[in-house]
Write a protein that holds these residues in place. Structure first.
Motif, PDB file in Angstrom:
ATOM      1  N   TRP A  10       0.326  -1.326   9.345  1.00  8.30           N
ATOM      2  CA  TRP A  10       1.615  -1.016   8.550  1.00  8.30           C
ATOM      3  C   TRP A  10      -0.149  -0.922   7.877  1.00  8.30           C
ATOM      4  N   CYS A  11       0.911  -0.323   6.573  1.00 10.35           N
ATOM      5  CA  CYS A  11      -0.481   0.568   5.088  1.00 10.35           C
ATOM      6  C   CYS A  11       0.457  -0.796   4.006  1.00 10.35           C
ATOM      7  N   VAL A  12      -0.696  -1.713   2.801  1.00 10.55           N
ATOM      8  CA  VAL A  12      -0.527  -2.038   1.996  1.00 10.55           C
ATOM      9  C   VAL A  12      -0.413  -1.493   0.445  1.00 10.55           C
ATOM     10  N   ALA A  13      -0.184  -2.061  -0.096  1.00  8.70           N
ATOM     11  CA  ALA A  13      -0.474  -1.838  -1.758  1.00  8.70           C
ATOM     12  C   ALA A  13       0.146  -2.296  -2.474  1.00  8.70           C
ATOM     13  N   ALA A  14      -0.319  -2.156  -4.131  1.00  2.00           N
ATOM     14  CA  ALA A  14      -0.044  -2.621  -5.162  1.00  2.00           C
ATOM     15  C   ALA A  14       0.548  -2.090  -5.605  1.00  2.00           C
ATOM     16  N   SER A  15       1.870  -2.384  -6.488  1.00  2.00           N
ATOM     17  CA  SER A  15       2.985  -0.826  -6.905  1.00  2.00           C
ATOM     18  C   SER A  15       3.957  -1.287  -7.609  1.00  2.00           C
ATOM     19  N   THR A  16       3.905  -1.097  -9.010  1.00  2.00           N
ATOM     20  CA  THR A  16       5.491  -1.414  -9.209  1.00  2.00           C
ATOM     21  C   THR A  16       6.113  -0.195  -9.983  1.00  2.00           C
ATOM     22  N   PHE A  17       7.405  -0.130  -9.935  1.00  2.00           N
ATOM     23  CA  PHE A  17       8.621   0.546 -10.113  1.00  2.00           C
ATOM     24  C   PHE A  17       8.784   0.907 -11.519  1.00  2.00           C
ATOM     25  N   THR A  18       8.792   1.965 -12.174  1.00  2.55           N
ATOM     26  CA  THR A  18       9.783   1.304 -13.459  1.00  2.55           C
ATOM     27  C   THR A  18      10.301   3.450 -13.862  1.00  2.55           C
ATOM     28  N   PRO A  19      11.275   2.663 -14.735  1.00  5.69           N
ATOM     29  CA  PRO A  19      12.061   3.534 -15.243  1.00  5.69           C
ATOM     30  C   PRO A  19      11.575   5.066 -15.256  1.00  5.69           C
ATOM     31  N   SER A  20      10.721   5.434 -14.986  1.00  8.26           N
ATOM     32  CA  SER A  20      10.085   6.808 -15.685  1.00  8.26           C
ATOM     33  C   SER A  20       9.479   6.591 -14.600  1.00  8.26           C
ATOM     34  N   GLY A  21       9.548   6.003 -13.078  1.00  3.64           N
ATOM     35  CA  GLY A  21       8.153   6.997 -12.215  1.00  3.64           C
ATOM     36  C   GLY A  21       7.775   5.300 -11.362  1.00  3.64           C
ATOM     37  N   GLN A  22       7.488   5.382 -10.572  1.00  5.46           N
ATOM     38  CA  GLN A  22       6.758   4.383  -9.813  1.00  5.46           C
ATOM     39  C   GLN A  22       5.088   4.854  -9.769  1.00  5.46           C
ATOM     40  N   LEU A  23       4.167   4.194 -10.404  1.00  3.51           N
ATOM     41  CA  LEU A  23       3.259   3.077  -9.878  1.00  3.51           C
ATOM     42  C   LEU A  23       2.308   2.072  -8.785  1.00  3.51           C
ATOM     43  N   GLY A  24       1.493   3.130  -8.559  1.00  2.00           N
ATOM     44  CA  GLY A  24       0.910   2.528  -7.622  1.00  2.00           C
ATOM     45  C   GLY A  24      -0.436   3.200  -7.297  1.00  2.00           C
ATOM     46  N   GLN A  25      -0.931   2.064  -6.728  1.00  2.96           N
ATOM     47  CA  GLN A  25      -2.504   1.831  -6.115  1.00  2.96           C
ATOM     48  C   GLN A  25      -2.990   2.527  -4.599  1.00  2.96           C
ATOM     49  N   PRO A  26      -3.644   3.242  -4.220  1.00  4.31           N
ATOM     50  CA  PRO A  26      -3.694   4.057  -3.108  1.00  4.31           C
ATOM     51  C   PRO A  26      -3.131   2.817  -1.944  1.00  4.31           C
ATOM     52  N   TYR A  27      -2.717   3.210  -0.436  1.00  5.58           N
ATOM     53  CA  TYR A  27      -2.692   2.506   0.033  1.00  5.58           C
ATOM     54  C   TYR A  27      -3.716   2.184   1.316  1.00  5.58           C
ATOM     55  N   VAL A  28      -3.989   0.910   1.623  1.00  5.26           N
ATOM     56  CA  VAL A  28      -5.355  -0.098   2.394  1.00  5.26           C
ATOM     57  C   VAL A  28      -4.468   0.173   3.896  1.00  5.26           C
ATOM     58  N   THR A  29      -5.144  -0.401   5.113  1.00  9.33           N
ATOM     59  CA  THR A  29      -4.884  -0.341   6.282  1.00  9.33           C
ATOM     60  C   THR A  29      -5.123  -1.880   7.041  1.00  9.33           C
ATOM     61  N   VAL A  30      -3.766  -2.660   6.975  1.00  7.61           N
ATOM     62  CA  VAL A  30      -3.799  -3.694   7.764  1.00  7.61           C
ATOM     63  C   VAL A  30      -4.114  -3.659   8.943  1.00  7.61           C
ATOM     64  N   PRO A  31      -5.634  -3.810   9.672  1.00  9.82           N
ATOM     65  CA  PRO A  31      -4.902  -4.448  10.852  1.00  9.82           C
ATOM     66  C   PRO A  31      -3.897  -5.609  11.419  1.00  9.82           C
ATOM     67  N   ASN A  32      -3.835  -5.031  12.710  1.00  9.80           N
ATOM     68  CA  ASN A  32      -2.721  -6.040  13.229  1.00  9.80           C
ATOM     69  C   ASN A  32      -3.122  -7.383  13.534  1.00  9.80           C
ATOM     70  N   ASN A  33      -2.324  -8.033  12.807  1.00 14.30           N
ATOM     71  CA  ASN A  33      -1.961  -9.820  13.207  1.00 14.30           C
ATOM     72  C   ASN A  33      -2.931  -9.808  11.864  1.00 14.30           C
ATOM     73  N   THR A  34      -3.575  -8.974  10.723  1.00  7.05           N
ATOM     74  CA  THR A  34      -4.010 -10.524   9.677  1.00  7.05           C
ATOM     75  C   THR A  34      -2.767 -10.189   8.400  1.00  7.05           C
ATOM     76  N   PRO A  35      -4.126 -11.904   8.013  1.00  8.06           N
ATOM     77  CA  PRO A  35      -3.029 -12.125   7.100  1.00  8.06           C
ATOM     78  C   PRO A  35      -2.881 -11.829   5.877  1.00  8.06           C
ATOM     79  N   VAL A  36      -1.870 -11.512   4.572  1.00  7.99           N
ATOM     80  CA  VAL A  36      -2.017 -10.700   3.708  1.00  7.99           C
ATOM     81  C   VAL A  36      -1.720 -11.337   2.939  1.00  7.99           C
ATOM     82  N   ASP A  37      -2.494 -11.839   1.752  1.00  2.85           N
ATOM     83  CA  ASP A  37      -2.358 -12.775   0.519  1.00  2.85           C
ATOM     84  C   ASP A  37      -1.647 -11.938  -0.981  1.00  2.85           C
TER      85      ASP A  37
END
Length: 254
Positions: A109-136
């Motif tokens: 999987w990939c993960v990123a912080a992101s926000t939908f706004t009425p004017s469009g999506q904002l977000g950071q670049p995706y980061v790879t999540v190694p298998n079986n890795t907890p993400v907080d």
């Protein structure tokens, strides 16, 4: 798209004759929390997810029109109004990860912080999540901003800070599919662990606005009179995105 974060469009398909192509679908397996009573609002939510195995059975007929699947928990001032922000750190997966701006393998999987706004999506670049890795994850209101923090192995891997458009009243989860030129297949079940929600003012009945649709939890309780609420886990069931009975074409709590 309000409930997705991607660098390019994504799509899902149910059974070929029942579902139109190039459409978003949402799995009928989610929790839905809010609003708190009175003037109280959500000021922080923390939780952890080990992403499930990547979807099985996904297919695409046109490599320029990829499918993708997303898993997220988001906070908003509304129950789904497109005119309000949705703060949604997100897991994303595609048969062609590079088409989504992620260098992960097709088994990750990939993960990123992101926000939908009425004017469009904002977000950071995706980061790879190694298998079986907890993400907080942490979604917190700080100085009239909403700060999303994504942590793996004790390190911040993604962070997004956006203006708070209005006090946060809702926290909810979703599994999302964009069919593209194919279908999304099936998503395995997973857990949302150690979910803690902090309010600006105590609400002793906040547990009564925790709706569980196709999920179960360990009990949503408070030990400080309703200011902080916690459940050890929310179990999200598997979703077959190719079955019309398992999904819906718009996001709602029902």
């Amino acid at each position: 798209m309000r409930y997705s974060y991607a660098l390019v469009p994504l799509v899902s398909a149910m059974q070929a004759m029942a579902i139109d192509p190039d459409t978003w679908y949402f799995g009928n397996s989610l929790f839905y929390l809010g609003p708190p009573s009175g003037n109280s609002a959500i000021t922080k939510a923390t939780y952890s997810i080990v992403p499930p195995t990547v979807p099985s059975g996904a297919k695409v007929s046109n490599t320029k029109d990829q499918v993708w699947v997303s898993v997220w928990v988001g906070a908003s001032s509304s129950a789904g109004d497109d005119n309000t922000n949705l703060y949604q750190p997100i897991f994303n997966w595609s048969l062609d990860q590079e088409s989504q701006g992620c260098s992960a393998s097709v088994d990750e999987w990939c993960v990123a912080a992101s926000t939908f706004t009425p004017s469009g999506q904002l977000g950071q670049p995706y980061v790879t999540v190694p298998n079986n890795t907890p993400v907080d994850f942490e979604i917190a209101v700080e100085n009239e901003k909403v700060v999303q923090t994504v942590i793996m192995d004790g390190k911040v891997v993604s962070k997004e800070s956006d203006a708070l458009d209005s006090p946060l009243k809702y926290l909810y989860s979703s599994n999302e599919c964009y069919t593209g030129s194919g279908n999304c297949g099936s998503l395995a079940g997973y857990y949302i662990n150690n979910l803690t929600v902090t309010l600006s003012a105590a609400d002793s009945k906040f547990d009564q606005v925790m709706a569980l649709n196709g999920v179960t939890d360990d009990g949503f309780t408070s030990s400080d009179g309703g200011l902080t609420w916690h459940t050890e886990w929310v179990k999200v069931n598997s979703v077959d995105f190719d079955s019309s009975s398992a999904v819906k074409s718009d996001f709602s709590s029902s």
